[in-house]
Design an enzyme around this catalytic site. Structure first.
Site, PDB file in Angstrom:
ATOM      1  N   PHE A   1       0.847  -1.178   0.000  1.00 17.07           N
ATOM      2  CA  PHE A   1       0.000   0.000   0.000  1.00 17.07           C
ATOM      3  C   PHE A   1       0.891   1.240   0.000  1.00 17.07           C
ATOM      4  O   PHE A   1       2.063   1.180   0.336  1.00 17.07           O
ATOM      5  CB  PHE A   1      -0.900   0.014   1.245  1.00 17.07           C
ATOM      6  CG  PHE A   1      -2.242  -0.640   1.045  1.00 17.07           C
ATOM      7  CD1 PHE A   1      -2.360  -1.809   0.314  1.00 17.07           C
ATOM      8  CD2 PHE A   1      -3.389  -0.104   1.610  1.00 17.07           C
ATOM      9  CE1 PHE A   1      -3.584  -2.426   0.136  1.00 17.07           C
ATOM     10  CE2 PHE A   1      -4.620  -0.705   1.431  1.00 17.07           C
ATOM     11  CZ  PHE A   1      -4.721  -1.868   0.692  1.00 17.07           C
ATOM     12  N   GLY A   2       0.320   2.386  -0.366  1.00 19.04           N
ATOM     13  CA  GLY A   2       1.056   3.634  -0.292  1.00 19.04           C
ATOM     14  C   GLY A   2       1.398   4.243  -1.629  1.00 19.04           C
ATOM     15  O   GLY A   2       1.817   5.399  -1.690  1.00 19.04           O
ATOM     16  N   GLY A   3       1.246   3.473  -2.709  1.00 19.78           N
ATOM     17  CA  GLY A   3       1.446   4.033  -4.038  1.00 19.78           C
ATOM     18  C   GLY A   3       2.883   4.418  -4.326  1.00 19.78           C
ATOM     19  O   GLY A   3       3.832   4.047  -3.625  1.00 19.78           O
ATOM     20  N   THR A   4       3.038   5.200  -5.386  1.00 20.00           N
ATOM     21  CA  THR A   4       4.358   5.631  -5.839  1.00 20.00           C
ATOM     22  C   THR A   4       5.105   6.396  -4.765  1.00 20.00           C
ATOM     23  O   THR A   4       6.282   6.146  -4.492  1.00 20.00           O
ATOM     24  CB  THR A   4       4.215   6.496  -7.101  1.00 20.00           C
ATOM     25  OG1 THR A   4       3.673   5.705  -8.159  1.00 20.00           O
ATOM     26  CG2 THR A   4       5.564   7.045  -7.538  1.00 20.00           C
TER      27      THR A   4
ATOM     28  N   HIS B   1      17.066  39.206   9.707  1.00 15.42           N
ATOM     29  CA  HIS B   1      18.445  39.395   9.251  1.00 15.42           C
ATOM     30  C   HIS B   1      19.368  38.645  10.212  1.00 15.42           C
ATOM     31  O   HIS B   1      19.214  38.766  11.418  1.00 15.42           O
ATOM     32  CB  HIS B   1      18.819  40.879   9.233  1.00 15.42           C
ATOM     33  CG  HIS B   1      20.259  41.119   8.880  1.00 15.42           C
ATOM     34  ND1 HIS B   1      20.713  41.057   7.581  1.00 15.42           N
ATOM     35  CD2 HIS B   1      21.337  41.381   9.669  1.00 15.42           C
ATOM     36  CE1 HIS B   1      22.014  41.302   7.580  1.00 15.42           C
ATOM     37  NE2 HIS B   1      22.414  41.503   8.841  1.00 15.42           N
TER      38      HIS B   1
END
Length: 433
Positions: A36-39, A418
């Site tokens: 599970f979890g895809g690309t 800064h």
């Protein structure tokens, strides 16, 4: 034949669609693999960024001499790095699957899903129907015929991060963001890099200043074969020979194919496809194939499924992007060439990291922030940053552009610390004004 109220195909951002608001329905999830979890979780955003950050550590040690620090780089332990990354991610994938299987109102199917009729899917030997189907299957790496037809081994972004050892000499076919990120990773791991790209510059689609300066930087580090196309792959596993269209050859033990992704399903603004009851989200349909876009589209689909009389849309006008290479690159809005081609009036502000105090501390000689501003009302039309922390520095500009905060307001109303690196953004805005 089994009927469900809702079927979601794909468990990347598709998995995000389903929450407890659907507990009164009979929901099914289809995932081709057991992960599970895809690309993003398995082969994309997260592992590549874990590897990219490791590459940054290597770069920091290698460049320590610029700060009068005596440090010796012993190299990257690729096997250890790979284990650290995937020993963390693979359990998340497994737990995600187990959690869905243990949810009583969700059925999980494993296998390739194929449409066989209206709101009808074939998954293995089972036929599934549903009132609504969400297609969230992602995209696939494009493999050019000379590579596919050669019968020799090659890698894609889906496979290369899990290889047992780093390449000695890596040929990268393609010059986009995936190619750039993975080239950086394996260069840090000790590989010689050759990049083969059809265009005359790398990172096509980025602002012209970014592409020109990034290409010039990488020409000093890698063997760039620009304006060239691979016509033949020959040799043997581990000893590949890539013939280019000018009859020159590139030899490498490993070939990474990163020429792009395919797969586009047509959707309208609310993520509905042309087929009734079928929705799509993410890389399979979006014009902007990025994880944060897929997640937004998943949220849109979730809402629209439960509120058919109050449809919402994602919108893709001001999507930020980042490339985690060395140096980082980030952008939001239009490029200068886009504005020029469209005949839009604009002003340019460009300040280099080396022009502000924290840039002096970093000894940075190549980073810059480029602003594109409407001269009439001060609207931020585009922002492009190349250098350390670019993906973080761009976010205030994303907010300003999205919320309609003008360049002058952004300069004059908030304080800018800064000498933080954010001053490069402030000064670029001032330069544009």
């Amino acid at each position: 034949m089994t009927h469900h109220d809702l079927i979601v195909v794909g468990t990347g951002s598709g998995n995000r669609v389903i929450d407890d608001a659907f507990a009164d329905l009979d929901v099914a999830i289809v995932e081709e693999e057991h992960r599970f979890g895809g690309t993003c979780l398995n082969v994309g955003c997260i592992p590549t960024k874990m590897l990219s950050y490791t590459g940054e550590v290597v770069d920091t040690v290698a460049e320590a001499g610029r700060f009068d620090v005596r440090a010796e780089l012993g190299g990257m332990d690729w096997a250890g790095v790979r284990a650290r990354v995937f020993d963390r991610l693979d359990p998340i994938s497994r737990d995600g699957r187990a959690g869905r299987i243990d949810t009583p109102w969700i059925t999980v199917y494993t296998g390739h899903a194929r449409f066989t009729g209206a709101r009808t899917l074939q998954v293995g030997g089972e036929t599934l129907t549903a009132d609504n189907i969400v297609v969230a299957t992602g995209s696939r790496p494009v493999v050019p015929p000379p590579v596919a037809d050669a019968g020799l081994p090659f890698e894609t972004s889906d496979t290369i991060m899990r290889r047992g050892r780093a390449p000695r000499r890596l040929a990268v076919l393609g010059g986009g963001y995936i190619a750039a990120e993975l080239a950086h990773v394996f260069a840090a791991a000790g590989a010689e890099i050759v990049v083969i790209e059809q265009a005359d510059t790398l990172l096509g689609g980025q602002d012209e200043t970014v592409t020109e300066e990034f290409t010039a930087l990488l020409a000093k580090r890698y063997d760039l074969r620009l304006g060239r196309e691979a016509t033949r792959v020959s040799g043997a596993p581990g000893a590949l020979r890539i013939t280019l269209d000018d009859d020159t050859t590139v030899e490498a033990d490993t070939l990474l194919v990163a020429v792009g992704l395919d797969g586009r399903v047509v959707v309208e603004d609310h993520q509905r496809t042309t087929a009734e009851g079928v929705w799509a989200l993410g890389d399979v349909c979006t014009p902007v194939p990025l994880k944060h876009v897929a997640n937004r589209e998943a949220d849109v689909v979730r809402h629209n499924l439960r509120h058919p009389d109050d449809l919402v849309s994602a919108g893709h006008d001001l999507v930020p992007s980042a490339i985690f290479t060395h140096p980082q690159i980030a952008a939001v809005g239009a490029t200068e060439q886009d504005l020029r081609d469209r005949g839009v009036d604009y002003r340019v502000g460009l300040v280099r990291y080396g022009d502000v105090a924290y840039g002096w501390a970093m000894e940075d000689e190549t980073g810059f922030c480029k602003m594109l501003v409407d001269p009439a009302d001060g609207a931020i039309l585009g922002a492009h940053i190349m250098g350390p922390q670019a993906a973080t520095l761009v976010q205030p500009l994303v907010l300003a552009a999205t919320l309609g905060i003008t360049a002058r307001t952004l300069v004059e109303r908030p304080y800018w610390i800064h000498p933080a690196l954010t001053e490069v953004v402030q000064q670029a805005l001032i330069d544009a004004l």
